[in-house]
Design a protein around this motif. Structure first.
Motif, mmCIF file in Angstrom:
data_model
loop_
_atom_site.group_PDB
_atom_site.id
_atom_site.type_symbol
_atom_site.label_atom_id
_atom_site.label_comp_id
_atom_site.label_asym_id
_atom_site.label_seq_id
_atom_site.Cartn_x
_atom_site.Cartn_y
_atom_site.Cartn_z
ATOM 1 N N PRO A 199 0.837 -1.202 0.000
ATOM 2 C CA PRO A 199 0.000 0.000 0.000
ATOM 3 C C PRO A 199 0.877 1.259 0.000
ATOM 4 N N TRP A 200 1.441 1.555 -1.171
ATOM 5 C CA TRP A 200 2.479 2.594 -1.267
ATOM 6 C C TRP A 200 1.966 3.976 -0.899
ATOM 7 N N LEU A 201 0.696 4.255 -1.145
ATOM 8 C CA LEU A 201 0.195 5.593 -0.823
ATOM 9 C C LEU A 201 0.150 5.816 0.685
ATOM 10 N N THR A 202 -0.299 4.816 1.424
ATOM 11 C CA THR A 202 -0.305 4.929 2.893
ATOM 12 C C THR A 202 1.109 5.125 3.414
ATOM 13 N N TYR A 203 2.047 4.305 2.910
ATOM 14 C CA TYR A 203 3.433 4.453 3.347
ATOM 15 C C TYR A 203 3.996 5.818 2.938
ATOM 16 N N GLY A 204 3.607 6.287 1.755
ATOM 17 C CA GLY A 204 4.082 7.591 1.301
ATOM 18 C C GLY A 204 3.576 8.721 2.171
ATOM 19 N N LEU A 205 2.306 8.640 2.590
ATOM 20 C CA LEU A 205 1.747 9.668 3.468
ATOM 21 C C LEU A 205 2.438 9.661 4.826
ATOM 22 N N ILE A 206 2.698 8.466 5.343
ATOM 23 C CA ILE A 206 3.418 8.380 6.620
ATOM 24 C C ILE A 206 4.817 8.978 6.477
ATOM 25 N N ALA A 207 5.498 8.637 5.377
ATOM 26 C CA ALA A 207 6.848 9.167 5.157
ATOM 27 C C ALA A 207 6.830 10.687 5.038
ATOM 28 N N ALA A 208 5.823 11.229 4.358
ATOM 29 C CA ALA A 208 5.733 12.684 4.199
ATOM 30 C C ALA A 208 5.539 13.370 5.544
ATOM 31 N N ASN A 209 4.675 12.829 6.376
ATOM 32 C CA ASN A 209 4.442 13.417 7.700
ATOM 33 C C ASN A 209 5.696 13.352 8.559
ATOM 34 N N VAL A 210 6.381 12.219 8.527
ATOM 35 C CA VAL A 210 7.610 12.070 9.321
ATOM 36 C C VAL A 210 8.692 13.012 8.800
ATOM 37 N N LEU A 211 8.790 13.147 7.489
ATOM 38 C CA LEU A 211 9.804 14.028 6.906
ATOM 39 C C LEU A 211 9.576 15.476 7.327
ATOM 40 N N VAL A 212 8.340 15.932 7.262
ATOM 41 C CA VAL A 212 8.042 17.312 7.676
ATOM 42 C C VAL A 212 8.419 17.518 9.138
ATOM 43 N N TRP A 213 8.086 16.543 9.989
ATOM 44 C CA TRP A 213 8.411 16.691 11.411
ATOM 45 C C TRP A 213 9.923 16.715 11.621
ATOM 46 N N LEU A 214 10.660 15.891 10.895
ATOM 47 C CA LEU A 214 12.119 15.886 11.030
ATOM 48 C C LEU A 214 12.710 17.220 10.578
ATOM 49 N N LEU A 215 12.163 17.786 9.508
ATOM 50 C CA LEU A 215 12.638 19.094 9.055
ATOM 51 C C LEU A 215 12.351 20.168 10.099
ATOM 52 N N MET A 216 11.174 20.101 10.714
ATOM 53 C CA MET A 216 10.850 21.046 11.784
ATOM 54 C C MET A 216 11.786 20.847 12.968
#
Length: 561
Positions: A199-216
């Motif tokens: 389920p690549w879209l679910t994993y992609g959404l999780i990765a996007a959220n984690v990436l934004v938090w790491l950048l913050m």
């Protein structure tokens, strides 16, 4: 280590293995403890004593879990032995660990013991049907937890138990095949996974959220909390800013989180429900559903939390995914495996109700976003077709996606258009925050200089006449300059800091007036008295009143320990 063994006389024995759900959960607990310890080590790196306390507690929890699991699983010992006459299981929830097939009315699978269990429903009159107060079990329905056995053995155990039960009660072992709801659920799950192995879209959404938090985090945010100005800078949802034309905040807020716990809770929910929903609806419809639910949550938040705060998080979209899952299961409840249906409707329903109740009773939770997301996700899911019948799905997905997008659009635009004008200008409030911090520090510095002169007089390092002159030539001008800057601070309407700043302005004006007042100096006696004693007394009383109000305000906003 053996999972299943055929004994002398045709008896079959089942053993626990490391593949059983309970054994795997033990590994997950250890992994969680290790990750938690590493996180605690980072947070308490300046406190070695606290770190060792966390390590010790984690180790005790891990050892307690290890001992408990091993006592349950009894590696090397048979956990269920089935003969032509009876089943014997040391973990059976009954005083007698041996049940004769002729005493059993029927066998079913039901929730129990933290998961699923085989329930041996005894014939009427053999045992009490009264539920135990502490455990909730009933003597007439002994249970054997399936989490003790590997998934394949669970199916074999159920098949063999029903076969032997039928043989003992009817004398026939052959005939119509015995149903196995565990096998039905496994086949159903395999079909779902085959629709989308990854389920690549679910994993992609999780990765996007984690990436934004790491950048913050890389730009100065803390692990546990993120300052409000940072949340707004990164796209948090605030009614005042959206109504200025920054509509993109309704979408960007879905990827911004206030801390690690906030992020972890939302991503766990997204993983648990998102993988299923993406497989049920398909990647593109899932994207429509996720975005529609998230935007609906942000839109409803404009009526409530976002009016006076910065709202962030993927929880609105996650609630929408949960709502979509319940809609899909409810619409096809007759065609789905019973336990899957019960687990989804009961488990997801409990999660939604509990989370909403907690949100209504806890300050700082944007429950409007949860409700809006749940409503948006459920409405979109009610229109979209599910992939339980691929032929009908292929024919309906195009037109229904258009209708679903229209439904989501009308819902979102309607809620945005009817949102009241923001009660608080979050952007202006945050922009003036740095200015106020500078002014507060300047006020403290100016007061400290005045107090230092008073201490110098007390210590004999400065005369009263010298201090009186400095009050008019040094301190009074400093307070007047500060007063000009406080008057220039533009807080905007409904700013909750306005009463505090007004009191600070009033106190500054009182200090400026008292310090600038002319004095009557008696050089011979070295005494100094105000030229207007009555006015000076009035100023001193007003200073005490205003100062007390400032102290009360500070006590209210002081964070709890």
């Amino acid at each position: 280590m053996p999972e299943l063994k055929v004994l002398r006389g045709g008896a079959v024995a089942f053993f626990a293995t490391e593949q059983s759900p309970l054994a795997r959960n033990r590994k997950h607990i250890w992994l969680g403890l290790v990750l938690g310890t590493l996180l605690s080590a980072f947070l308490s790196r300046d406190s070695p004593g606290g770190l060792w306390a966390v390590v010790l507690v984690g180790l005790l929890i891990g050892l307690w879990t290890e001992v408990g699991v091993r006592r349950q699983l009894k590696f090397g010992q048979a956990l269920a032995t089935l003969t032509d006459e009876a089943i014997e299981a040391p973990r059976l929830s009954a005083a007698d660990k041996r049940l004769r097939w002729c005493d059993i009315d029927h066998i079913e699978v039901a929730p129990g013991h933290g998961g699923r269990a085989i329930v041996f429903v005894l014939k009427p009159g053999l045992a009490s049907n009264r539920r135990a107060f502490l455990t909730g079990s009933r003597p007439s329905r002994p249970m054997l937890a399936l989490s003790l056995f590997a998934p394949a053995d669970q199916e074999r155990l159920l098949d063999e138990a029903r076969r032997l039960h039928r043989l003992a009660n009817t004398g026939k072992a052959d005939g119509l095949p015995v149903s196995n709801e565990l096998a039905e659920e496994r086949v159903f799950h395999e079909r779902l996974v085959a629709l989308a192995p990854v389920p690549w879209l679910t994993y992609g959404l999780i990765a996007a959220n984690v990436l934004v938090w790491l950048l913050m985090l890389g730009e100065g945010s803390m692990l546990t909390t993120t300052p409000v100005p940072t949340l707004l800078d990164w796209g948090g949802n605030a009614a005042s800013e959206v109504q200025k034309g920054q509509w993109w905040r309704m979408a960007s807020a879905m990827f911004v989180h206030g801390g690690l716990v906030h992020l972890a809770a939302n991503m766990f929910g997204l993983y648990a429900a998102g993988t299923l929903v993406e497989r049920i609806y398909g990647a593109a419809p899932f994207a429509l559903l996720y975005c529609g639910a998230g935007l609906a949550g942000s839109a409803l938040s404009l009526h409530f939390a976002a009016q006076s705060a910065v709202s962030v998080g993927a929880s609105g979209a996650v609630f929408g995914v949960a709502g979509a899952l319940m809609v899909a299961v409810a619409q096809h409840r007759r065609a789905l495996p019973q336990f899957f249906r019960t687990q989804m409707l009961g488990g997801v329903g409990f999660y939604v109700v509990y989370s909403l109740m907690q949100g209504f009773g806890t300050q700082g939770i944007d429950n409007a976003a949860h409700v809006g997301g749940l409503l948006g996700g459920a409405l979109v899911a009610a229109v979209l077709p599910e992939r339980f019948d691929l032929t009908r799905y292929a024919a309906a997905i195009g037109p229904r996606s258009v209708v679903a997008a229209a439904v989501a659009g009308v819902l979102i635009v309607g809620m945005v258009a009817t949102a009241p004008v923001a009660t608080l200008d979050q952007g202006r409030m945050i922009r003036t925050d740095k200015t106020l911090q500078v002014l507060f520090r300047l006020f403290d510095k100016t007061v400290a200089a005045m107090v230092a002169d008073g201490e110098a007089v007390t210590a004999g390092r400065m005369s009263l006449i010298e201090a009186d002159e400095r009050s008019r030539t040094v301190h009074a001008p400093a307070f007047r300059d500060l007063l000009v800057q406080l008057d220039a601070a533009d807080l905007g309407r409904n700013d909750p800091r306005a009463p505090f700043v007004e009191d600070l302005r009033q106190l500054t004006a009182l200090f400026a007036e008292s310090l600038a007042m002319a004095s009557v100096v008696d050089v011979e006696r070295g005494q100094v008295t105000p030229a207007d004693p009555a006015r000076m007394d009035k100023i001193q009383r007003d200073i005490e009143i205003v100062n007390q109000r400032l102290k009360d305000y500070a006590a209210k906003v002081r964070p709890a320990r």
